[in-house]
Every structure is written in structure tokens, then in C-alpha cells.
Design a protein around this motif. Structure first.
Motif, PDB file in Angstrom:
ATOM      1  N   SER A 179      50.514  38.063  57.244  1.00 28.91           N
ATOM      2  CA  SER A 179      51.310  38.060  56.271  1.00 28.91           C
ATOM      3  C   SER A 179      50.867  36.937  55.185  1.00 28.91           C
ATOM      4  CB  SER A 179      52.875  37.786  56.671  1.00 28.91           C
ATOM      5  OG  SER A 179      52.915  36.555  57.224  1.00 28.91           O
ATOM      6  N   ALA A 180      50.479  36.017  55.839  1.00 28.23           N
ATOM      7  CA  ALA A 180      49.851  34.998  54.967  1.00 28.23           C
ATOM      8  C   ALA A 180      48.690  35.207  54.154  1.00 28.23           C
ATOM      9  CB  ALA A 180      49.220  33.562  55.558  1.00 28.23           C
ATOM     10  N   VAL A 181      47.737  36.344  54.748  1.00 30.00           N
ATOM     11  CA  VAL A 181      46.602  36.663  54.191  1.00 30.00           C
ATOM     12  C   VAL A 181      46.953  37.748  53.107  1.00 30.00           C
ATOM     13  CG1 VAL A 181      44.518  38.206  54.426  1.00 30.00           C
ATOM     14  CG2 VAL A 181      45.062  36.500  56.163  1.00 30.00           C
ATOM     15  N   ILE A 182      47.977  38.479  53.503  1.00 25.57           N
ATOM     16  CA  ILE A 182      48.310  39.458  52.290  1.00 25.57           C
ATOM     17  C   ILE A 182      49.100  38.972  51.126  1.00 25.57           C
ATOM     18  CG2 ILE A 182      50.119  41.579  52.001  1.00 25.57           C
ATOM     19  CD1 ILE A 182      49.507  42.166  54.869  1.00 25.57           C
ATOM     20  N   MET A 183      49.889  37.589  51.343  1.00 28.47           N
ATOM     21  CA  MET A 183      50.371  37.007  50.366  1.00 28.47           C
ATOM     22  C   MET A 183      49.519  36.334  49.382  1.00 28.47           C
ATOM     23  SD  MET A 183      53.262  36.124  48.904  1.00 28.47           S
ATOM     24  CE  MET A 183      54.610  36.512  49.996  1.00 28.47           C
ATOM     25  N   ALA A 184      48.513  35.897  50.070  1.00 22.76           N
ATOM     26  CA  ALA A 184      47.226  35.387  49.243  1.00 22.76           C
ATOM     27  C   ALA A 184      46.832  36.415  48.292  1.00 22.76           C
ATOM     28  CB  ALA A 184      46.139  34.672  50.341  1.00 22.76           C
ATOM     29  N   ALA A 185      46.307  37.673  48.757  1.00 22.63           N
ATOM     30  CA  ALA A 185      45.900  38.646  48.070  1.00 22.63           C
ATOM     31  C   ALA A 185      46.646  38.863  46.877  1.00 22.63           C
ATOM     32  CB  ALA A 185      45.758  39.715  48.875  1.00 22.63           C
ATOM     33  N   ALA A 186      48.104  38.890  47.311  1.00 24.31           N
ATOM     34  CA  ALA A 186      49.109  39.256  46.127  1.00 24.31           C
ATOM     35  C   ALA A 186      49.035  38.071  45.167  1.00 24.31           C
ATOM     36  CB  ALA A 186      50.652  39.466  46.831  1.00 24.31           C
ATOM     37  N   LEU A 187      48.870  36.952  45.599  1.00 27.38           N
ATOM     38  CA  LEU A 187      48.762  36.192  44.438  1.00 27.38           C
ATOM     39  C   LEU A 187      47.754  36.159  43.514  1.00 27.38           C
ATOM     40  CD1 LEU A 187      50.300  33.468  43.531  1.00 27.38           C
ATOM     41  CD2 LEU A 187      48.659  32.077  45.343  1.00 27.38           C
ATOM     42  N   VAL A 188      46.761  36.251  43.947  1.00 27.56           N
ATOM     43  CA  VAL A 188      45.693  36.624  43.419  1.00 27.56           C
ATOM     44  C   VAL A 188      45.630  37.830  42.287  1.00 27.56           C
ATOM     45  CG1 VAL A 188      43.096  37.140  43.184  1.00 27.56           C
ATOM     46  CG2 VAL A 188      43.834  35.663  44.926  1.00 27.56           C
ATOM     47  N   VAL A 189      46.286  38.795  42.964  1.00 27.57           N
ATOM     48  CA  VAL A 189      46.586  39.974  42.157  1.00 27.57           C
ATOM     49  C   VAL A 189      47.844  39.774  40.920  1.00 27.57           C
ATOM     50  CG1 VAL A 189      47.312  42.533  42.092  1.00 27.57           C
ATOM     51  CG2 VAL A 189      45.738  41.604  43.726  1.00 27.57           C
ATOM     52  N   THR A 190      48.762  39.022  41.271  1.00 27.48           N
ATOM     53  CA  THR A 190      49.570  38.700  40.368  1.00 27.48           C
ATOM     54  C   THR A 190      49.025  37.841  39.201  1.00 27.48           C
ATOM     55  OG1 THR A 190      51.249  38.420  42.327  1.00 27.48           O
ATOM     56  CG2 THR A 190      51.580  37.379  40.387  1.00 27.48           C
ATOM     57  N   VAL A 191      48.051  36.993  39.583  1.00 22.19           N
ATOM     58  CA  VAL A 191      47.493  36.186  38.365  1.00 22.19           C
ATOM     59  C   VAL A 191      46.634  37.062  37.471  1.00 22.19           C
ATOM     60  CG1 VAL A 191      46.099  33.839  37.839  1.00 22.19           C
ATOM     61  CG2 VAL A 191      48.008  33.989  39.755  1.00 22.19           C
ATOM     62  N   VAL A 192      45.885  37.801  38.211  1.00 23.00           N
ATOM     63  CA  VAL A 192      44.935  38.460  37.420  1.00 23.00           C
ATOM     64  C   VAL A 192      45.491  39.760  36.562  1.00 23.00           C
ATOM     65  CG1 VAL A 192      42.995  40.054  37.558  1.00 23.00           C
ATOM     66  CG2 VAL A 192      43.036  38.312  39.023  1.00 23.00           C
ATOM     67  N   THR A 193      46.460  40.339  37.120  1.00 17.20           N
ATOM     68  CA  THR A 193      47.211  41.409  36.365  1.00 17.20           C
ATOM     69  C   THR A 193      48.228  40.746  35.313  1.00 17.20           C
ATOM     70  OG1 THR A 193      49.278  41.277  37.806  1.00 17.20           O
ATOM     71  CG2 THR A 193      47.130  43.048  38.318  1.00 17.20           C
ATOM     72  N   GLY A 194      48.677  39.383  35.448  1.00 13.33           N
ATOM     73  CA  GLY A 194      49.457  39.130  34.662  1.00 13.33           C
ATOM     74  C   GLY A 194      48.649  38.392  33.241  1.00 13.33           C
ATOM     75  N   ALA A 195      47.198  37.948  33.514  1.00 13.05           N
ATOM     76  CA  ALA A 195      46.358  37.742  32.504  1.00 13.05           C
ATOM     77  C   ALA A 195      46.261  38.917  31.532  1.00 13.05           C
ATOM     78  CB  ALA A 195      44.857  37.108  32.841  1.00 13.05           C
ATOM     79  N   ASP A 196      45.965  40.101  32.454  1.00 10.86           N
ATOM     80  CA  ASP A 196      45.415  41.471  31.912  1.00 10.86           C
ATOM     81  C   ASP A 196      46.870  41.744  30.732  1.00 10.86           C
ATOM     82  OD1 ASP A 196      43.823  43.944  31.436  1.00 10.86           O
ATOM     83  OD2 ASP A 196      45.664  44.774  32.477  1.00 10.86           O
ATOM     84  N   TYR A 197      48.078  41.700  31.441  1.00 10.70           N
ATOM     85  CA  TYR A 197      49.144  42.244  30.485  1.00 10.70           C
ATOM     86  C   TYR A 197      49.229  41.154  29.260  1.00 10.70           C
ATOM     87  CZ  TYR A 197      51.194  45.080  34.324  1.00 10.70           C
ATOM     88  OH  TYR A 197      51.186  46.072  35.282  1.00 10.70           O
ATOM     89  N   VAL A 198      49.084  39.859  29.297  1.00  7.78           N
ATOM     90  CA  VAL A 198      49.051  39.102  28.055  1.00  7.78           C
ATOM     91  C   VAL A 198      47.849  39.684  27.029  1.00  7.78           C
ATOM     92  CG1 VAL A 198      48.366  36.624  27.081  1.00  7.78           C
ATOM     93  CG2 VAL A 198      49.930  37.008  29.228  1.00  7.78           C
ATOM     94  N   ALA A 199      46.860  39.931  27.685  1.00  3.91           N
ATOM     95  CA  ALA A 199      45.844  40.538  26.676  1.00  3.91           C
ATOM     96  C   ALA A 199      46.140  41.677  26.164  1.00  3.91           C
ATOM     97  CB  ALA A 199      44.266  40.790  27.358  1.00  3.91           C
ATOM     98  N   GLN A 200      46.717  42.560  26.869  1.00  2.00           N
ATOM     99  CA  GLN A 200      47.379  43.846  26.480  1.00  2.00           C
ATOM    100  C   GLN A 200      48.275  43.800  25.076  1.00  2.00           C
ATOM    101  OE1 GLN A 200      48.208  47.253  28.917  1.00  2.00           O
ATOM    102  NE2 GLN A 200      47.682  46.098  30.747  1.00  2.00           N
TER     103      GLN A 200
END
Length: 218
Positions: A179-200
Motif C-alpha cells: 500500500s505504501a508503494v502504491i500510495m507513492a506511485a499515486a502521489l507522483v501521478v497526482t503531482v504530474v497530472t496536476g501540473a498537466d491540468y494547469v497547463a491545459q
């Protein structure tokens, strides 16, 4: 001698398009959304009961979280397939999603299972993107991307494993590392997609303003 004029065939009047009837907010898709929102306090009470030390209460919380997460997919599918998309649903659906995830993360952090900084980063991103969508809604809609859907899936899976009373079952405590590994992956995707939404959002706003400027010049 005057040549008689042939009568012209009478053209039937053009059929007027009947406007599509407005979709009522009282439909099954919105009912599922409201049900998911109503399950948030139920889930929270079950998870936090006795400080999260009661096995059966945590199993109940995991079951409620599973049902609520399933309605997230089902209500959107029904809305699209049956033409039940409404303004209420567009607003209530993301609110219900954020409420469920937010309640879960805050509860798990209060119980010491998820670091507070992880919860803070995710919640700031979710709130920021929601406000961003409202900021540009007059110019267009920022649709959920594949990355955004992956983010939601990873968050839900990690939270579900965290909620399970793994410590009470001999031999399953090691799953908390997953669960910790999955949450770490979720955190990375959360930040990256957040930046992408801002650019959009920035591109959407600039494009709309450019079109408005050209129309004004014309």
C-alpha cells in the motif's frame, strides 16, 4: 396567346427541430452520486471507531469504501449511456469523489498510517484542480485525462489496503508495504497530472481569449 403557367408544387413546411427535453436532476446517476456522498460519514465513523483498533469495524469501513468507489464508476457510466448528464451531476460528482478520498486520507493520517505531508499534497492538488476547473469553465471543460483516472485508481487501491485490518491477521502485515508503494506511485501521478491540468487550463484560457480578440477585430 398567353401560355398558361404551370402551378408550382407546394413544398411542405420545413419540419422544425424539437428541442431535446431537459434532463431531470432526479435520475439514477445523480442518486448514486448523492449516495456516495452520504456514505462518507458512515465510512469515517467505521474507520475511526475505537481508534481504528476494532477489526470488524475496519472491515465494515473497507466494505463501505468499496461500495462508494464502485458507485463512482457506475454513476458516470449510467449518465453517459442513458443521456443523464446534468449540471448537478457535473458539480456533485467531483465533490463526492474528493469528499470520500479526503475523508479517508485525513482519517488514515490521524491514525498514523499515512504521513500528513502526503495527505496535504494530495488534498491541495485536488482542491486546486477543482477550483481551476471552475475558473476556466466559461471557456470550456477540462476533461479527466487517462493520468487523472490512473491517479484515482491508485489512490483508491492504496487507501483500501490501508483501511483493511492487516495487522490483525498473522502473515498479512507485509501488505502494508504494498500500500505504501502504491500510495507513492499515486502521489507522483497526482503531482504530474496536476501540473498537466494547469497547463491545459492556461492553454484553454489563452485560446479562448485569442478567438475573442479576433472576433472583436473583425
Amino acid at each position: 396567346m398567353t401560355t398558361p403557367t404551370r402551378p408550382q408544387p407546394v413544398q411542405p413546411p420545413a419540419a422544425q427541430e424539437t428541442p431535446a427535453p431537459a434532463v431531470s436532476a432526479w435520475n439514477i446517476a445523480n442518486a448514486l452520486t448523492v449516495a456516495r456522498l452520504a456514505l462518507v460519514p458512515v465510512f469515517t465513523v467505521l474507520l475511526l471507531h475505537a481508534g481504528g483498533r476494532e477489526t470488524w469495524w475496519r472491515l465494515g469501513a473497507a466494505l463501505v469504501f468499496t461500495v462508494a468507489s464502485f458507485t463512482d464508476k457506475l454513476d458516470g457510466q449510467l449518465a453517459r449511456e442513458r443521456g443523464l448528464v446534468t449540471d448537478f451531476g457535473k458539480i456533485a460528482d467531483p465533490i463526492a469523489d474528493k469528499a470520500l478520498m479526503g475523508a479517508a486520507l485525513l482519517s488514515l493520517s490521524a491514525m498514523g498510517q499515512v504521513w500528513w505531508w502526503v495527505t496535504t499534497v494530495i488534498l491541495i492538488r485536488e482542491l486546486g484542480i477543482t477550483l481551476l476547473r471552475f475558473w476556466v469553465i466559461r471557456y470550456g471543460v477540462i476533461a479527466a485525462s487517462r493520468g487523472g483516472k490512473l491517479k484515482t485508481l491508485l489512490q483508491a487501491l492504496a487507501i483500501w489496503i490501508y483501511v483493511l485490518p492487516l495487522g490483525a491477521v498473522p502473515g498479512l502485515a507485509w501488505l502494508t508495504w504494498i500500500s505504501a508503494v502504491i500510495m507513492a506511485a499515486a502521489l507522483v501521478v497526482t503531482v504530474v497530472t496536476g501540473a498537466d491540468y494547469v497547463a491545459q487550463a492556461v492553454r484553454l484560457r489563452r485560446s479562448a481569449r485569442s478567438v475573442t480578440a479576433r472576433q472583436g477585430a473583425g
